[in-house]
Design a protein around this motif. Structure first.
Motif, short mmCIF file in Angstrom:
data_model
loop_
_atom_site.label_atom_id
_atom_site.label_comp_id
_atom_site.label_asym_id
_atom_site.label_seq_id
_atom_site.Cartn_x
_atom_site.Cartn_y
_atom_site.Cartn_z
N LEU A 58 44.31 60.16 76.00
CA LEU A 58 44.97 58.92 75.56
C LEU A 58 44.48 58.49 74.19
CD1 LEU A 58 45.03 56.99 78.96
CD2 LEU A 58 46.94 58.17 77.83
N VAL A 59 43.17 58.56 73.96
CA VAL A 59 42.62 58.21 72.65
C VAL A 59 43.20 59.12 71.57
CG1 VAL A 59 40.50 58.24 71.26
CG2 VAL A 59 40.52 57.12 73.48
N LYS A 60 43.23 60.41 71.85
CA LYS A 60 43.76 61.38 70.88
C LYS A 60 45.23 61.11 70.59
CE LYS A 60 44.55 66.33 70.30
NZ LYS A 60 44.38 67.64 70.94
N THR A 61 46.03 60.88 71.62
CA THR A 61 47.46 60.67 71.45
C THR A 61 47.75 59.41 70.64
OG1 THR A 61 47.88 61.75 73.56
CG2 THR A 61 49.66 60.44 72.64
N TYR A 62 47.15 58.31 71.04
CA TYR A 62 47.38 57.06 70.31
C TYR A 62 46.79 57.12 68.90
CZ TYR A 62 49.00 54.97 74.69
OH TYR A 62 49.71 54.68 75.83
N GLY A 63 45.68 57.82 68.76
CA GLY A 63 45.10 57.98 67.43
C GLY A 63 46.02 58.76 66.51
N GLN A 64 46.59 59.85 67.02
CA GLN A 64 47.53 60.65 66.21
C GLN A 64 48.76 59.84 65.84
OE1 GLN A 64 48.24 64.08 68.70
NE2 GLN A 64 46.53 65.22 67.82
N GLY A 66 48.68 56.76 65.20
CA GLY A 66 48.26 55.69 64.31
C GLY A 66 48.27 54.31 64.97
N ASP A 67 48.19 54.27 66.28
CA ASP A 67 48.25 53.01 67.01
C ASP A 67 46.84 52.61 67.47
OD1 ASP A 67 48.76 50.82 68.64
OD2 ASP A 67 50.58 51.72 69.48
N LEU A 68 46.08 52.03 66.56
CA LEU A 68 44.69 51.68 66.86
C LEU A 68 44.60 50.62 67.94
CD1 LEU A 68 41.72 52.19 66.22
CD2 LEU A 68 41.86 50.32 64.57
N GLN A 69 45.56 49.73 68.04
CA GLN A 69 45.51 48.70 69.08
C GLN A 69 45.51 49.34 70.47
OE1 GLN A 69 44.74 45.62 68.51
NE2 GLN A 69 44.77 46.07 66.32
N LYS A 70 46.35 50.35 70.66
CA LYS A 70 46.39 51.03 71.97
C LYS A 70 45.13 51.86 72.18
CE LYS A 70 51.29 50.92 72.78
NZ LYS A 70 52.53 51.65 72.96
N CYS A 92 37.41 61.87 68.66
CA CYS A 92 38.80 61.39 68.59
C CYS A 92 38.84 59.90 68.34
CB CYS A 92 39.55 61.72 69.89
SG CYS A 92 39.89 63.46 70.14
N MET A 93 37.92 59.17 68.97
CA MET A 93 37.87 57.72 68.79
C MET A 93 37.47 57.38 67.36
SD MET A 93 38.37 54.90 70.25
CE MET A 93 38.00 53.20 69.96
N LEU A 94 36.47 58.05 66.84
CA LEU A 94 36.04 57.81 65.46
C LEU A 94 37.15 58.15 64.48
CD1 LEU A 94 32.43 59.26 65.67
CD2 LEU A 94 33.06 56.84 65.48
N ASP A 95 37.84 59.27 64.73
CA ASP A 95 38.93 59.70 63.87
C ASP A 95 40.05 58.65 63.85
OD1 ASP A 95 40.17 61.86 62.25
OD2 ASP A 95 41.62 61.92 63.91
N ALA A 96 40.39 58.12 65.02
CA ALA A 96 41.44 57.10 65.10
C ALA A 96 41.05 55.85 64.30
CB ALA A 96 41.72 56.73 66.55
N CYS A 97 39.79 55.44 64.42
CA CYS A 97 39.33 54.25 63.70
C CYS A 97 39.36 54.48 62.19
CB CYS A 97 37.91 53.89 64.13
SG CYS A 97 37.79 53.28 65.82
N VAL A 98 38.86 55.63 61.76
CA VAL A 98 38.79 55.92 60.32
C VAL A 98 40.20 56.03 59.74
CG1 VAL A 98 38.11 57.65 58.61
CG2 VAL A 98 36.50 56.97 60.41
#
Length: 126
Positions: A58-64, A66-70, A92-98
């Motif tokens: 889920l983190v990877k999918t939402y991160g890809q 670009g939905d940081l809120q999710k 994956c979490m760090l990548d989404a945040c950055v």
């Protein structure tokens, strides 16, 4: 993906988190967020306990997407899975945040890895 979806509709007692993770991962690879969210909702309805792998998907999918809120919502909702998450999930979490420009949250998560005993590898530093 239609067959596993039909299976959990016809035989809900025979499904487990491994089947759901396979479907969620397929949605991630296809970038099919509406279907991913539908499957995640069905997983909750059937009271299938998510695993750290579920969190990572889920983190990877939402991160890809670009939905940081999710990403942040899932991260907070799945606290028990987060405690058992590995460095890939943290990556994956760090990548989404950055990628979303939230460096403060990325630093917070990165710094929280040491006290919780999470392995910080070379990839996470880059």
């Amino acid at each position: 993906i239609e067959y596993p979806e039909a299976r959990h509709e016809m035989q809900p007692k025979d499904v487990d988190e491994v089947l759901f993770n396979a479907m969620l991962d397929t949605c991630c690879r296809l970038r099919d967020l509406p279907r991913l969210e539908s499957i995640a909702m069905r997983m909750r309805e059937l009271e299938v306990t998510p695993s750290p792998v579920t969190l990572g998907i889920l983190v990877k999918t939402y991160g890809q997407a670009g939905d940081l809120q999710k990403v942040l919502r899932v991260w907070e909702e799945m606290e028990s899975q987060r405690e058992r998450a590995n460095s890939v999930t943290y990556g994956c979490m760090l990548d989404a945040c950055v990628k979303s420009g939230n460096l403060e949250k990325a630093v917070e998560i990165f710094q929280g890895m040491r006290p919780s005993g999470k392995h910080r590898n070379t990839i996470l530093y880059t």
